[in-house]
Every structure is written in structure tokens, then in C-alpha cells.
Design a protein around this motif. Sequence first.
Motif, short mmCIF file in Angstrom:
data_model
loop_
_atom_site.label_atom_id
_atom_site.label_comp_id
_atom_site.label_asym_id
_atom_site.label_seq_id
_atom_site.Cartn_x
_atom_site.Cartn_y
_atom_site.Cartn_z
N TYR A 145 0.83 -1.21 0.00
CA TYR A 145 0.00 0.00 0.00
C TYR A 145 0.86 1.26 0.00
O TYR A 145 0.56 2.23 -0.72
CB TYR A 145 -0.93 0.01 1.20
N ARG A 149 0.12 3.88 -2.87
CA ARG A 149 -0.96 4.67 -2.29
C ARG A 149 -1.30 5.90 -3.11
O ARG A 149 -2.38 6.47 -2.97
CB ARG A 149 -0.63 5.08 -0.86
N GLU A 150 -0.38 6.37 -3.98
CA GLU A 150 -0.66 7.51 -4.83
C GLU A 150 -1.17 7.09 -6.21
O GLU A 150 -1.39 7.94 -7.07
CB GLU A 150 0.60 8.36 -4.99
N ARG A 152 -3.82 4.75 -8.88
CA ARG A 152 -5.25 4.46 -8.97
C ARG A 152 -5.60 3.08 -8.42
O ARG A 152 -6.78 2.73 -8.32
CB ARG A 152 -5.71 4.56 -10.42
N HIS A 153 -4.58 2.30 -8.07
CA HIS A 153 -4.81 0.94 -7.59
C HIS A 153 -4.91 0.85 -6.07
O HIS A 153 -5.03 -0.24 -5.52
CB HIS A 153 -3.67 0.02 -8.05
N ARG A 154 -4.86 1.97 -5.38
CA ARG A 154 -4.76 1.92 -3.92
C ARG A 154 -5.98 1.25 -3.27
O ARG A 154 -5.82 0.52 -2.29
CB ARG A 154 -4.54 3.31 -3.34
N ARG A 155 -7.17 1.49 -3.79
CA ARG A 155 -8.35 0.86 -3.19
C ARG A 155 -8.35 -0.64 -3.42
O ARG A 155 -8.75 -1.41 -2.54
CB ARG A 155 -9.62 1.49 -3.76
N THR A 156 -7.89 -1.04 -4.59
CA THR A 156 -7.78 -2.48 -4.87
C THR A 156 -6.77 -3.13 -3.94
O THR A 156 -6.99 -4.24 -3.44
CB THR A 156 -7.35 -2.70 -6.33
N VAL A 158 -5.96 -2.14 -0.92
CA VAL A 158 -6.57 -2.25 0.42
C VAL A 158 -7.51 -3.44 0.48
O VAL A 158 -7.46 -4.24 1.42
CB VAL A 158 -7.31 -0.95 0.78
N PHE A 159 -8.37 -3.57 -0.52
CA PHE A 159 -9.34 -4.67 -0.54
C PHE A 159 -8.64 -6.03 -0.56
O PHE A 159 -8.95 -6.92 0.25
CB PHE A 159 -10.26 -4.53 -1.76
#
Length: 258
Positions: A145, A149-150, A152-156, A158-159
Motif C-alpha cells: 500500500y 498509495r498515490e 489508482r490501484h490503492r483501493r484495490t 486495500v481490498f
Amino acid sequence: MPYVRHWLRYSILLFASAIVLGMTAAHTKIIQPHDLDLDRTIQTNTRTGWLNHTMEAVSYCASPVAGVLIIAVWCGYLLFVRRRPIAASATFLVVAIGWNSTQIAKAIVARPRPPREFMLDPEIGSNSFPSGHTAFTVAAMVGVYFLLRESRHRRTVVFLGVLAVLLVAFSRMYVGAHYPTDTFGSVLIAGSAIFFVTGVWHAWLLPNLDRLPLIGALLTRFGLEEERAELEADRDGYGHPAVPGPGGGGRHRRHAGR
């Protein structure tokens, strides 16, 4: 690696919470019977031949041998292939310290493993609280992460990270190596260590990487100054530099030490 305000406070709070949880679970009757009941429910109701092999494989992927190999390949790739010594150093510290911090809690709490007759593959290693396998997974997912974290994949990230932690934690209970509180305690311990690392990184390590004995020369050879210049050029929304200078200024930079 982001800078976290009040990092020392959070680190101490999480560590103390984990130790209180571990001591309560290991040395009182408040949690232990429920821990064992949940373990036995998982093992009685879910164990089948194919799932046994699957959970053993999942557990092995976060084992000490696999963990060392993953760290070596991951950080080696960042340093020697990508030539990102700052990212390699930060990743190594987050994962290695977040993972190995469990040894301190294991020594303090000294909780025995679950009964051996319930284990698929009896553990002969260290104490039960907290789970080193789960802590490694937590630290590795946080490391990923921090790197992304900067993006576009950061939410993926986290999930998938949460799923990975839950899967490894479940596998450790499934094979009979840990109690539920051991796996939850790992999240607290790894989180405590990672908060501490972020503070030390920005307060001292990041501005002085090139001065570290032996390591500094290696990092400089593989692009330390180039990556530092790139990070300094990457400014946040307020126009502040990304990396603190040698004097320690700029500790609150949002993008520092990516």
C-alpha cells in the motif's frame, strides 16, 4: 512511506493493547475457553481433504522461509532492477520490523500453542501469541500500500490486502497453530511496529541514508541521489518538498519517502 503525526503515541497504544489482550487470553479464563471453542468449530465443521492441503499451502506462503524469500526478491527488485533504493529501504523496514516485532510480544506473553492433537501439522516453534504468519501478511500488505498509495490501484490494494490477512489468519486457525486472539493480536503488534518505523524513518533514517555504514555506499551506487531528487521535485498540494532535508525539516510531507 507516509509521515504519521503522533506516531510514537499510536505505536505505544497499539503495543500496550496487544500485550493486555495477550496476557488476558493466555493467563485468565476470560478468553481462553472461547478461543478454543472457535478453533474447534472451524476445525470440526470445515476440514476436508482438499481444503487441508489448500490451507497448509496458504500458511506456508507466510512462513518464515517464504517470508525471507519474498522480502529478498521484492527489495532486490526495487533496488537492483527499478533502482529505487529509498523505496527498497522503506519496504524492507516496514515488512521486516512489522513481522519480527511479534517475537517481543511472544516472549512477554508466553502463551502455549493450542493442543497438539488438533493440529494438522504440529508446530514446534515459538509461543502462540501473536501469529507471526499473520503479522508478516499485515506488514507485507502495508508495504504494498505504501508503494501504491498515490496510484489508482490503492483501493484495490486495500481490498486485496484485507482479504489476504483474513485468509492467512483463517489458515492459521484452520491448521490448529493459533487461537483467534493470536491472529488479531498480530494486527495490533504489526501496526504498532509500522507506526514506529514511519516515525524513525522520517526523523532520522530518510535524511541520512547515504551516511549509513556500508549500506549508504550501496544505496548511492544504485540511484539514491536520483530518487531523492525525484521525490524532492514531487510536491504536495501546498507546494512543500516531498523529502525532509538533513536538518529534519518537513516531517509532515505527505509524499515523503514513497
